[in-house]
Design a protein around this motif. Sequence first.
Motif, mmCIF file in Angstrom:
data_model
loop_
_atom_site.group_PDB
_atom_site.id
_atom_site.type_symbol
_atom_site.label_atom_id
_atom_site.label_comp_id
_atom_site.label_asym_id
_atom_site.label_seq_id
_atom_site.Cartn_x
_atom_site.Cartn_y
_atom_site.Cartn_z
ATOM 1 N N GLN A 198 -10.894 2.372 12.726
ATOM 2 C CA GLN A 198 -11.892 1.810 11.819
ATOM 3 C C GLN A 198 -11.390 1.826 10.374
ATOM 4 O OE1 GLN A 198 -15.234 4.320 12.748
ATOM 5 N NE2 GLN A 198 -16.069 2.871 14.221
ATOM 6 N N GLY A 199 -10.678 2.897 10.010
ATOM 7 C CA GLY A 199 -10.146 2.982 8.659
ATOM 8 C C GLY A 199 -9.180 1.855 8.351
ATOM 9 N N ILE A 200 -8.312 1.545 9.310
ATOM 10 C CA ILE A 200 -7.373 0.430 9.123
ATOM 11 C C ILE A 200 -8.136 -0.890 9.032
ATOM 12 C CG2 ILE A 200 -5.478 -0.851 10.187
ATOM 13 C CD1 ILE A 200 -4.592 1.842 11.451
ATOM 14 N N ASP A 201 -9.118 -1.071 9.915
ATOM 15 C CA ASP A 201 -9.911 -2.309 9.905
ATOM 16 C C ASP A 201 -10.615 -2.508 8.571
ATOM 17 O OD1 ASP A 201 -9.157 -2.591 12.548
ATOM 18 O OD2 ASP A 201 -11.079 -1.924 13.380
ATOM 19 N N ILE A 211 -1.334 0.328 3.169
ATOM 20 C CA ILE A 211 -2.053 1.542 3.542
ATOM 21 C C ILE A 211 -1.058 2.686 3.672
ATOM 22 C CG2 ILE A 211 -3.907 0.280 4.707
ATOM 23 C CD1 ILE A 211 -2.601 1.110 7.390
ATOM 24 N N ALA A 212 -1.552 3.894 3.459
ATOM 25 C CA ALA A 212 -0.735 5.097 3.642
ATOM 26 C C ALA A 212 -1.401 5.960 4.699
ATOM 27 C CB ALA A 212 -0.594 5.860 2.336
ATOM 28 N N ALA A 213 -0.688 6.216 5.784
ATOM 29 C CA ALA A 213 -1.195 7.068 6.862
ATOM 30 C C ALA A 213 -0.619 8.463 6.673
ATOM 31 C CB ALA A 213 -0.800 6.499 8.221
ATOM 32 N N CYS A 214 -1.514 9.448 6.564
ATOM 33 C CA CYS A 214 -1.109 10.789 6.147
ATOM 34 C C CYS A 214 -1.570 11.821 7.167
ATOM 35 C CB CYS A 214 -1.711 11.120 4.785
ATOM 36 S SG CYS A 214 -1.354 9.877 3.515
ATOM 37 N N ILE A 232 -9.854 4.184 0.100
ATOM 38 C CA ILE A 232 -10.036 3.277 1.225
ATOM 39 C C ILE A 232 -8.700 2.915 1.886
ATOM 40 C CG2 ILE A 232 -9.941 1.160 -0.166
ATOM 41 C CD1 ILE A 232 -12.131 0.000 1.596
ATOM 42 N N ALA A 233 -7.600 2.988 1.124
ATOM 43 C CA ALA A 233 -6.275 2.649 1.657
ATOM 44 C C ALA A 233 -5.532 3.855 2.215
ATOM 45 C CB ALA A 233 -5.429 1.980 0.579
ATOM 46 N N LEU A 234 -6.137 5.042 2.145
ATOM 47 C CA LEU A 234 -5.531 6.265 2.681
ATOM 48 C C LEU A 234 -6.122 6.550 4.056
ATOM 49 C CD1 LEU A 234 -5.662 8.420 -0.564
ATOM 50 C CD2 LEU A 234 -3.613 7.431 0.478
ATOM 51 N N ILE A 235 -5.287 6.529 5.071
ATOM 52 C CA ILE A 235 -5.731 6.731 6.445
ATOM 53 C C ILE A 235 -5.401 8.156 6.863
ATOM 54 C CG2 ILE A 235 -5.600 5.900 8.821
ATOM 55 C CD1 ILE A 235 -6.637 3.836 6.749
ATOM 56 N N PHE A 240 -2.210 12.020 14.929
ATOM 57 C CA PHE A 240 -2.248 10.840 15.789
ATOM 58 C C PHE A 240 -1.537 9.640 15.171
ATOM 59 C CE2 PHE A 240 -6.016 13.388 16.880
ATOM 60 C CZ PHE A 240 -5.696 13.684 18.195
ATOM 61 N N VAL A 241 -0.239 9.799 14.937
ATOM 62 C CA VAL A 241 0.525 8.691 14.364
ATOM 63 C C VAL A 241 0.557 7.507 15.319
ATOM 64 C CG1 VAL A 241 2.739 9.567 15.223
ATOM 65 C CG2 VAL A 241 2.695 8.087 13.216
ATOM 66 N N GLY A 242 0.528 7.769 16.611
ATOM 67 C CA GLY A 242 0.515 6.682 17.586
ATOM 68 C C GLY A 242 -0.708 5.799 17.456
ATOM 69 N N ALA A 243 -1.843 6.387 17.092
ATOM 70 C CA ALA A 243 -3.060 5.602 16.916
ATOM 71 C C ALA A 243 -2.908 4.605 15.774
ATOM 72 C CB ALA A 243 -4.249 6.536 16.656
ATOM 73 N N VAL A 244 -2.158 4.992 14.747
ATOM 74 C CA VAL A 244 -1.894 4.087 13.622
ATOM 75 C C VAL A 244 -0.925 2.992 14.044
ATOM 76 C CG1 VAL A 244 -0.893 3.906 11.320
ATOM 77 C CG2 VAL A 244 -2.347 5.863 11.888
#
Length: 365
Positions: A198-201, A211-214, A232-235, A240-244
């Motif tokens: 949802q965060g990515i969406d 986006i930055a996945a942390c 909003i751009a920080l995930i 769960f890096v695979g989910a990203v």
Amino acid sequence: MRDETAEHPAPLRSGLTTGSCATATSLAAARLLLGGVSADAVQIVLPKGKQVQMRLEFCRLIEGGAEAGTIKDAGDDPDVTHGALLYSQVRLMTGPGIRFIAGTGVGTVTRPGLVLGVGEPAINPVPRKMISDHLSLLAAESGYTGGFEVTVNVEGGEALALKTMNPRLGILGGLSILGTSGIVRPFSCAAYIASIHQGIDVAKTNGYLHIAACTGNASEDTMRRVYDLPEIALIEMGDFVGAVLKHLRKVPVDKLSLCGGFGKISKLAAGHMDLHSRHSSIDLPQLAEWAAAIGADEVLQQSIRAANTSQQALAMATAAGIALGDEVCRHALNFARSVVPTQVQVEVFAIDRQGGIVGHAGGFA
């Protein structure tokens, strides 16, 4: 405390979702209104057909309607809503259909990008269908041709929501009513993964294509410092890096920055999609091989293999002038690129416990 060394450890216990709780309490309240029956338990049917009995804390008439409540039981899953009181208030409407309202402790959608529209109560589609199906069947059995107004509440839900990703997703005022199967699987972390998606969406729908996945707070602080990205751009991906990476196949963005502790990034470099210690471990011999590839001598390689932690291995390599952090990030970058679509530009940062950057690979033109 459970003895994890026991020969036959007890199986983990499943629980029921907030969607199941909302269905049970809505059905019980509606049944009281239409049939005058106040129960201390109610049976519902889950999406795949399983029937479950749920205990009620109360089922009573209120002004203009009825309400029923139950205690959320998430089984052995570390769910933020475990033990919370969830209750539904039902009122009859002259017209057909079902109207959902976010009550106390249930959030409202304020940003586009979610499956629900802006202004809608954060009651997800599967729980809505479960409630609708049960109330429609009850209405048919009772000969009732009107509709229902359903208000779902979670006691203390506004405070509990601060422990979730809801505020970042633009779901304000409380929790989301979730569930796809009706059952909470222990340590499945399905809700967490759904929040990542949802965060990515939400980020993409609102025009944020970098986006930055942390993995945690320190890596988020690093990304704020490097790029000044908005929340909003920080995930918050946790382990769960695979989910990203997999979700970006469906919802690609222009730029992805991955940031995490050196140990977790070394797991990604080794091809692991789940960075939790339950599912992957740090491979010190592999770190030694990567160090060798960029000039580490045999003595340093042996020291890395014998290290107590990845941080110790990194410190030894750094002291010897071997850029192990960059090399690990390079392997992590190659693996991430093998998963995401080619149009997504990727870079990887590794940090130490203080948030200092100890490795980097990739970058954006």
